[in-house]
Design a protein around this motif. Sequence first.
Motif, PDB file in Angstrom:
ATOM      1  N   GLU A   1     -80.938   4.789 -18.460  1.00 30.90           N
ATOM      2  CA  GLU A   1     -81.823   4.011 -17.588  1.00 30.90           C
ATOM      3  C   GLU A   1     -81.053   3.394 -16.426  1.00 30.90           C
ATOM      4  O   GLU A   1     -79.835   3.223 -16.502  1.00 30.90           O
ATOM      5  N   ALA A   2     -81.788   3.027 -15.385  1.00 32.48           N
ATOM      6  CA  ALA A   2     -81.182   2.425 -14.196  1.00 32.48           C
ATOM      7  C   ALA A   2     -80.686   1.006 -14.445  1.00 32.48           C
ATOM      8  O   ALA A   2     -79.825   0.512 -13.729  1.00 32.48           O
ATOM      9  N   TRP A   3     -81.235   0.349 -15.472  1.00 30.19           N
ATOM     10  CA  TRP A   3     -80.825  -1.011 -15.833  1.00 30.19           C
ATOM     11  C   TRP A   3     -80.524  -1.045 -17.316  1.00 30.19           C
ATOM     12  O   TRP A   3     -81.260  -0.473 -18.117  1.00 30.19           O
ATOM     13  N   MET A   4     -79.468  -1.709 -17.680  1.00 34.13           N
ATOM     14  CA  MET A   4     -79.136  -1.907 -19.078  1.00 34.13           C
ATOM     15  C   MET A   4     -79.112  -3.413 -19.318  1.00 34.13           C
ATOM     16  O   MET A   4     -78.400  -4.139 -18.632  1.00 34.13           O
ATOM     17  N   SER A   5     -79.939  -3.874 -20.258  1.00 33.63           N
ATOM     18  CA  SER A   5     -80.015  -5.310 -20.537  1.00 33.63           C
ATOM     19  C   SER A   5     -79.494  -5.594 -21.933  1.00 33.63           C
ATOM     20  O   SER A   5     -79.683  -4.795 -22.852  1.00 33.63           O
ATOM     21  N   THR A   6     -78.830  -6.727 -22.070  1.00 30.27           N
ATOM     22  CA  THR A   6     -78.347  -7.152 -23.373  1.00 30.27           C
ATOM     23  C   THR A   6     -78.265  -8.666 -23.398  1.00 30.27           C
ATOM     24  O   THR A   6     -78.308  -9.334 -22.363  1.00 30.27           O
ATOM     25  N   ARG A   7     -78.116  -9.205 -24.574  1.00 30.91           N
ATOM     26  CA  ARG A   7     -77.961 -10.641 -24.781  1.00 30.91           C
ATOM     27  C   ARG A   7     -76.761 -10.833 -25.701  1.00 30.91           C
ATOM     28  O   ARG A   7     -76.710 -10.266 -26.784  1.00 30.91           O
ATOM     29  N   LEU A   8     -75.801 -11.627 -25.255  1.00 26.37           N
ATOM     30  CA  LEU A   8     -74.630 -11.936 -26.070  1.00 26.37           C
ATOM     31  C   LEU A   8     -74.682 -13.405 -26.469  1.00 26.37           C
ATOM     32  O   LEU A   8     -74.941 -14.267 -25.640  1.00 26.37           O
ATOM     33  N   ASP A   9     -74.438 -13.673 -27.730  1.00 24.39           N
ATOM     34  CA  ASP A   9     -74.343 -15.042 -28.232  1.00 24.39           C
ATOM     35  C   ASP A   9     -72.866 -15.413 -28.184  1.00 24.39           C
ATOM     36  O   ASP A   9     -72.069 -14.944 -29.002  1.00 24.39           O
ATOM     37  N   LEU A  10     -72.473 -16.229 -27.196  1.00 24.71           N
ATOM     38  CA  LEU A  10     -71.066 -16.537 -26.928  1.00 24.71           C
ATOM     39  C   LEU A  10     -70.591 -17.825 -27.595  1.00 24.71           C
ATOM     40  O   LEU A  10     -71.268 -18.846 -27.539  1.00 24.71           O
ATOM     41  N   THR A  11     -69.415 -17.732 -28.200  1.00 21.49           N
ATOM     42  CA  THR A  11     -68.716 -18.887 -28.759  1.00 21.49           C
ATOM     43  C   THR A  11     -67.247 -18.763 -28.371  1.00 21.49           C
ATOM     44  O   THR A  11     -66.699 -17.660 -28.349  1.00 21.49           O
ATOM     45  N   MET A  12     -66.626 -19.884 -28.066  1.00 22.79           N
ATOM     46  CA  MET A  12     -65.210 -19.861 -27.710  1.00 22.79           C
ATOM     47  C   MET A  12     -64.455 -20.925 -28.472  1.00 22.79           C
ATOM     48  O   MET A  12     -64.969 -22.012 -28.690  1.00 22.79           O
ATOM     49  N   GLN A  13     -63.250 -20.569 -28.868  1.00 16.85           N
ATOM     50  CA  GLN A  13     -62.339 -21.531 -29.485  1.00 16.85           C
ATOM     51  C   GLN A  13     -61.234 -21.793 -28.478  1.00 16.85           C
ATOM     52  O   GLN A  13     -60.591 -20.863 -28.001  1.00 16.85           O
TER      53      GLN A  13
END
Length: 160
Positions: free
Chosen positions: A122-134
């Motif tokens: 597809e022309a667009w790729m969508s995603t959602r990342l649940d980010l955590t940082m230490q």
Amino acid sequence: MNRYGRWRECLLAACLVITLPSYAGERLDDSASPRSRVEAPQAIEIPDTTQVVLKFGQVDYKLATANFVGKQARIDYVIPASIPGLVSPNGLLVEWRGNAPFESGTGRPGDRVLVWTGIVSEAWMSTRLDLTMQVDLAALRLPSGVPFGFESYFEIEVLP
């Protein structure tokens, strides 16, 4: 060391440079994403340590992949090598839980981590990342009032 020993060392060094894999990735345009720069919204201090956990929550990304439709490719999540206020890459560990189609992973500043491979459909790729940082507070030198944050990004590499 004689001059032949030095030539051998130079030749060995040249061979190592020649055989290093090259990375031919191209940064993906994510300007349609709601937010690509993340800043620490809340900190959870871990008692009796110099560590802090930053929870960014879910970050949505919309990547422009139109130029790669029909091609076999890989997409890497890239954590910038230089992050303002961070004096050592070992002072930060980024973790994310991916939602389809991207994989979960971890990385440090300067890392490229594979999150997807396949045929771009597809022309667009969508995603959602649940980010955590230490963050190791001993490795952080932020001026007063400046929030900790950085802009990660994605790179795509077309595969043969």
